[in-house]
Write a protein that holds these residues in place. Sequence first.
Motif, PDB file in Angstrom:
ATOM      1  N   GLU A 257       0.787  -1.244  -0.404  1.00  0.00           N
ATOM      2  CA  GLU A 257       0.494  -0.368  -0.250  1.00  0.00           C
ATOM      3  C   GLU A 257       1.093   1.011   0.088  1.00  0.00           C
ATOM      4  O   GLU A 257       0.358   1.907  -0.072  1.00  0.00           O
ATOM      5  CB  GLU A 257      -0.833   0.365   1.575  1.00  0.00           C
ATOM      6  N   LEU A 258       1.947   1.581  -0.016  1.00  0.00           N
ATOM      7  CA  LEU A 258       2.850   2.027   0.397  1.00  0.00           C
ATOM      8  C   LEU A 258       3.325   3.143  -0.868  1.00  0.00           C
ATOM      9  O   LEU A 258       4.191   2.125  -2.199  1.00  0.00           O
ATOM     10  CB  LEU A 258       4.532   1.912   1.429  1.00  0.00           C
ATOM     11  N   GLU A 259       2.641   3.788  -0.924  1.00  0.00           N
ATOM     12  CA  GLU A 259       3.205   5.405  -2.705  1.00  0.00           C
ATOM     13  C   GLU A 259       4.342   6.332  -2.120  1.00  0.00           C
ATOM     14  O   GLU A 259       3.670   7.012  -1.481  1.00  0.00           O
ATOM     15  CB  GLU A 259       1.946   5.475  -2.994  1.00  0.00           C
ATOM     16  N   PHE A 260       4.833   6.175  -3.145  1.00  0.00           N
ATOM     17  CA  PHE A 260       5.819   7.803  -2.996  1.00  0.00           C
ATOM     18  C   PHE A 260       5.124   8.221  -4.435  1.00  0.00           C
ATOM     19  O   PHE A 260       5.677   8.067  -5.388  1.00  0.00           O
ATOM     20  CB  PHE A 260       6.820   7.544  -2.673  1.00  0.00           C
ATOM     21  N   HIS A 261       4.506  10.161  -3.895  1.00  0.00           N
ATOM     22  CA  HIS A 261       4.568  10.678  -5.420  1.00  0.00           C
ATOM     23  C   HIS A 261       5.744  12.038  -5.527  1.00  0.00           C
ATOM     24  O   HIS A 261       5.636  12.505  -5.921  1.00  0.00           O
ATOM     25  CB  HIS A 261       3.388  11.216  -4.980  1.00  0.00           C
ATOM     26  N   ASN A 262       6.493  12.076  -4.083  1.00  0.00           N
ATOM     27  CA  ASN A 262       6.981  13.434  -4.202  1.00  0.00           C
ATOM     28  C   ASN A 262       8.725  12.726  -4.519  1.00  0.00           C
ATOM     29  O   ASN A 262       9.334  11.205  -4.302  1.00  0.00           O
ATOM     30  CB  ASN A 262       7.586  13.699  -3.057  1.00  0.00           C
ATOM     31  N   LEU A 263       8.804  13.667  -6.029  1.00  0.00           N
ATOM     32  CA  LEU A 263      10.036  13.759  -6.843  1.00  0.00           C
ATOM     33  C   LEU A 263      11.017  14.142  -6.769  1.00  0.00           C
ATOM     34  O   LEU A 263      12.048  13.770  -6.857  1.00  0.00           O
ATOM     35  CB  LEU A 263       9.797  12.789  -8.012  1.00  0.00           C
ATOM     36  N   ASP A 264      11.244  15.107  -5.046  1.00  0.00           N
ATOM     37  CA  ASP A 264      12.153  15.370  -5.258  1.00  0.00           C
ATOM     38  C   ASP A 264      13.100  15.136  -4.188  1.00  0.00           C
ATOM     39  O   ASP A 264      13.141  15.596  -3.063  1.00  0.00           O
ATOM     40  CB  ASP A 264      11.739  17.390  -4.474  1.00  0.00           C
ATOM     41  N   THR A 265      13.267  13.798  -4.468  1.00  0.00           N
ATOM     42  CA  THR A 265      13.884  12.962  -3.702  1.00  0.00           C
ATOM     43  C   THR A 265      14.654  12.264  -4.189  1.00  0.00           C
ATOM     44  O   THR A 265      15.246  12.214  -5.376  1.00  0.00           O
ATOM     45  CB  THR A 265      13.223  11.955  -3.089  1.00  0.00           C
ATOM     46  N   LEU A 266      16.104  11.192  -3.735  1.00  0.00           N
ATOM     47  CA  LEU A 266      17.031  10.254  -4.105  1.00  0.00           C
ATOM     48  C   LEU A 266      16.141   9.321  -5.000  1.00  0.00           C
ATOM     49  O   LEU A 266      16.878   8.886  -6.124  1.00  0.00           O
ATOM     50  CB  LEU A 266      17.419   9.142  -2.800  1.00  0.00           C
ATOM     51  N   PHE A 267      15.591   8.720  -4.513  1.00  0.00           N
ATOM     52  CA  PHE A 267      14.717   7.956  -5.483  1.00  0.00           C
ATOM     53  C   PHE A 267      13.963   8.167  -6.623  1.00  0.00           C
ATOM     54  O   PHE A 267      13.872   8.651  -8.125  1.00  0.00           O
ATOM     55  CB  PHE A 267      14.317   6.397  -5.082  1.00  0.00           C
ATOM     56  N   GLY A 268      13.800   9.636  -6.721  1.00  0.00           N
ATOM     57  CA  GLY A 268      12.309  10.411  -7.713  1.00  0.00           C
ATOM     58  C   GLY A 268      13.610  11.183  -8.441  1.00  0.00           C
ATOM     59  O   GLY A 268      13.531  10.248  -9.962  1.00  0.00           O
ATOM     60  N   ALA A 269      14.868  11.319  -8.171  1.00  0.00           N
ATOM     61  CA  ALA A 269      16.596  11.350  -9.487  1.00  0.00           C
ATOM     62  C   ALA A 269      16.253  10.012 -10.111  1.00  0.00           C
ATOM     63  O   ALA A 269      16.534  10.805 -11.626  1.00  0.00           O
ATOM     64  CB  ALA A 269      17.303  11.454  -8.882  1.00  0.00           C
ATOM     65  N   VAL A 270      16.516   9.029  -9.259  1.00  0.00           N
ATOM     66  CA  VAL A 270      16.356   7.911 -10.433  1.00  0.00           C
ATOM     67  C   VAL A 270      15.447   7.291 -11.516  1.00  0.00           C
ATOM     68  O   VAL A 270      15.493   7.321 -13.085  1.00  0.00           O
ATOM     69  CB  VAL A 270      16.479   6.355  -9.476  1.00  0.00           C
ATOM     70  N   ILE A 271      13.996   8.326 -11.023  1.00  0.00           N
ATOM     71  CA  ILE A 271      13.164   8.018 -11.877  1.00  0.00           C
ATOM     72  C   ILE A 271      12.890   8.553 -12.864  1.00  0.00           C
ATOM     73  O   ILE A 271      12.543   8.159 -13.907  1.00  0.00           O
ATOM     74  CB  ILE A 271      11.178   7.990 -11.197  1.00  0.00           C
ATOM     75  N   PRO A 286      22.594  16.728  -2.339  1.00  0.00           N
ATOM     76  CA  PRO A 286      21.553  17.731  -3.018  1.00  0.00           C
ATOM     77  C   PRO A 286      20.099  17.370  -3.804  1.00  0.00           C
ATOM     78  O   PRO A 286      19.066  17.984  -3.225  1.00  0.00           O
ATOM     79  CB  PRO A 286      21.880  17.686  -4.158  1.00  0.00           C
ATOM     80  N   GLN A 287      19.841  16.082  -3.529  1.00  0.00           N
ATOM     81  CA  GLN A 287      18.339  15.370  -3.826  1.00  0.00           C
ATOM     82  C   GLN A 287      17.758  14.918  -3.347  1.00  0.00           C
ATOM     83  O   GLN A 287      16.570  14.142  -3.500  1.00  0.00           O
ATOM     84  CB  GLN A 287      18.115  14.335  -5.394  1.00  0.00           C
ATOM     85  N   SER A 288      18.537  14.837  -1.755  1.00  0.00           N
ATOM     86  CA  SER A 288      17.627  14.227  -0.619  1.00  0.00           C
ATOM     87  C   SER A 288      16.258  15.021  -0.706  1.00  0.00           C
ATOM     88  O   SER A 288      16.733  16.359  -0.139  1.00  0.00           O
ATOM     89  CB  SER A 288      18.437  14.440   0.615  1.00  0.00           C
ATOM     90  N   GLY A 289      15.132  14.637  -0.191  1.00  0.00           N
ATOM     91  CA  GLY A 289      14.266  14.794   0.575  1.00  0.00           C
ATOM     92  C   GLY A 289      13.790  14.602   2.126  1.00  0.00           C
ATOM     93  O   GLY A 289      13.055  14.931   2.207  1.00  0.00           O
ATOM     94  N   GLY A 290      14.518  14.225   2.554  1.00  0.00           N
ATOM     95  CA  GLY A 290      14.892  13.649   3.942  1.00  0.00           C
ATOM     96  C   GLY A 290      13.693  12.465   3.676  1.00  0.00           C
ATOM     97  O   GLY A 290      13.818  12.073   2.456  1.00  0.00           O
ATOM     98  N   THR A 291      13.568  11.880   4.833  1.00  0.00           N
ATOM     99  CA  THR A 291      12.657  10.833   5.177  1.00  0.00           C
ATOM    100  C   THR A 291      11.030  11.196   6.376  1.00  0.00           C
ATOM    101  O   THR A 291      11.246  11.347   6.504  1.00  0.00           O
ATOM    102  CB  THR A 291      13.052   9.743   5.748  1.00  0.00           C
TER     103      THR A 291
END
Length: 865
Positions: A257-271, A286-291
């Motif tokens: 059920e866990l979803e992530f829509h914020n792309l200002d993160t490390l995994f967002g940079a990969v996407i 620089p791409q870290s959006g925290g946890t």
Amino acid sequence: MSEIQAIDEEQERVKIVRDLAILNTPAEPEFDEVVRFAGELCETRYVFLTLVDSERLWFKSKLGLDICEIQREISICNHTLLNNCILEIEDARKHPVFCDNPLVKSDLSIRFYVGIPLRLKSDIAIGTLCVMDDKPKVLSDVQKKGLLLMAKQIVHLLESRSNKKLAQLEVEKNRETEKIINAIACVNRDYLNGVSTRALVSDFLKAFLTITDSQFGFIAEVLSDKNKQPYLKHIALADVSKDSDTADYFNSNPDSELEFHNLDTLFGAVIRTGKALISNDAKHHPQSGGTPSGHPSLKQFAGFPLFREGEMVGMVGLANRESGYDERILQFVEPLLDNCSLIVKAYRSEMEKDAFLSALESEKQAFKKLSDKFSSLYHSLDDGIVECSVPDGKILDCNPAFCKMIGYDKQSLCNLTIFDITDSASLQQSEIKLAESISEKGESEAFEKHYIHSHGHPVPALVKVFKVNTNPAETPRAWGLIKDLSVQQKREMQRAQRKKMESLGTLSGGIAHDFNNILAIISGNAELLKMTQANKELLHHTCKILDASQRGAELVKRILAFSRKNPQSHSAIDLKKAIEQALELIQPTISTNISLRVDLQDSGMISSDESSVTQLLMNLISNACQAIEPNTGTIEIKLCEISGHHADPLQLRLTVSDTGRGMSQLQTSQAFDPFYTTKEKGRGTGLGLAIVHGLVEDMKAHIHIDSQEGIGSNVTIDIPVSHPGIVHQAHRAESPEFERHKVLVVEDETEIAQLYMEALQADGHEVFTAENGEQAWHLFEQHDNQFDIVISDDQMPIMRGIDLAKRIKMKCPDIPVVLLSGFISQYIEEAQAKGDINLILTKPIALDELRNTIKQFKVIKTRCC
């Protein structure tokens, strides 16, 4: 050297040191021995073996100073590193570059420095061997040569360590290769055994974590939202519940059920880029959006996109590898990434299939639920539903409500057409509306018609016809929704009857109020005359006047009972006992040609009074007797318990039936009208059943009459069961001896006020009168509030008696106030409950009753402020 070359060299320098895996390691004897010997050779106070890091110089070995590291920006050794040559300073205080250095100006007071860069095969300085002192100094050539030899010895030790590290890496590489082979074999085995794609994805995640020695990670799908923006939805998530906080996070976020829509993160940079991303300082990337709150600390991170046939289908995220991530890790996991993308793609197809099947099942369940609801509605609806063919109107199906409405069973109706059970006056309209239903509009306008009941009487109904969608080859069909108007018309008649009763009640109540005042004057003067008259003949006529006045008062009470404005003191009474007591009085008045049958079951309590029950029975039995006479017949009285509605769980049913001549339907509908009677002139006032109706409503009961001409009548009264309550009586304090008081009488009828004054003055009281509340209040203030008792009518112009009472009680709460009223409203009862009124007397009032009331009050002789 260009700036770009300098940056590359700096990155290479830090990488070499980190590859040695020597930073932050414990002291080692071989390095400490070299440092100690260098100090003895050069005769200096401080000796350091430093290794470079991104922002610090770390001391692998040290002599003379107990610190572990120093910032590069203030370190003199940093200059040795950057220049990559031996740096010698005889006296730093005199050196133009280092004279202001914090190490020179601080308590350490460094004066002398010699640093030798430590270079491995790449010829890039990664650290220094340096000697320092707090005194100016110059090394001899022998000391310099010895220091160079020691630097070479340290380089030899570092190279040896590097070779061991490379050998160790080769072993680890072989081990990781073996892990990859085992992981792929495990996944293939599970795949062949029919394990679900979700379980296979979990197998892959375990393999990634094992191969990379990562603390936790995830594998997720890359999907697109309605705005075509990519987001992540987890398929597999490593258990991160290392403590209570992270356990809460893990348990409250199931991997499915866990979803992530914020792309200002490390995994967002990969996407966004579609490229792998590695960060060994995730927090400051620089791409870290925290946890999210409760998520474990993210130290190192590696993210790898999963592609299948040119489409990014997912992503692998790994975190917190103790030794950090590098390009070698990507090479290790690459064989798994291709296989993992295949399984993720298969998982997506499986989920789409499951979603389709689930949606199909949901549609089936929804259809079944809708079908069940329709079936339940069809069979339980109060309105009738009929399905028939068009245009012949043959009845194909109908619900129980329609069968009940028309009086046929379903089988019989299905052998008829809709026209067979339609009143002749409604036939043409029914044919037109049925034809309208299969037109383009698909439904008819609602219309009224009459069906023919199986017993022959017409049934009024409101009908609306709808088209049933059928195949072109089938016979057209239509649904009819039919509302029985019989009940509605009956309710409208009852509502009109109730309004008529209310209007007549208001009119008769007003007449009774005015008549009360006239009777009060007549009876009051007659009472005064009786008190002072010695002539027997005049006294006889006076008594006749009083008797007539009393009968008039009884008539007023009956009118007030009809208008429901008579004051009733309700309490919890036993209805069975009240009926038995009433019958003791009534039975002797029943003619001998009429037999009385009584069947009274033990009953509960009701909220009423015995006199109301007696009056109710007297009127009903009197009507029954007159309906039977001069013939013989029977009157039957029954009392039993019945189950009521949900709001009244238990009721008592009182039935009075007779075998008299009965009434027509029209007569029955007018039975409760005041002054309406079926009797000949001189036998009845027409108020009997109207008064019964008022008494029944006071009991919060319901009354119904069934009557047929030539058969008799049946009156049914359903009365709600009550419980014994507390009956509040007006408090009267008994006076031990007769007292004379100062009395204020407030009455807008001058004659009545004069009567009250004369009667009270005859008892020795000092009496003052006022015509309305406002005049009384002025009189009250003029006499300095020194009245002992206030007697006031309620209905007066300018100011009501109840408002005057409130004013008086607010200023002088101890003064008794007696209120006179033709009827007691809820407003008056509330005022008495609050203490604004001491006693209520119902008009017309006998003068003796008024005089005795004054005597019963004990007046507290106090003075108001």
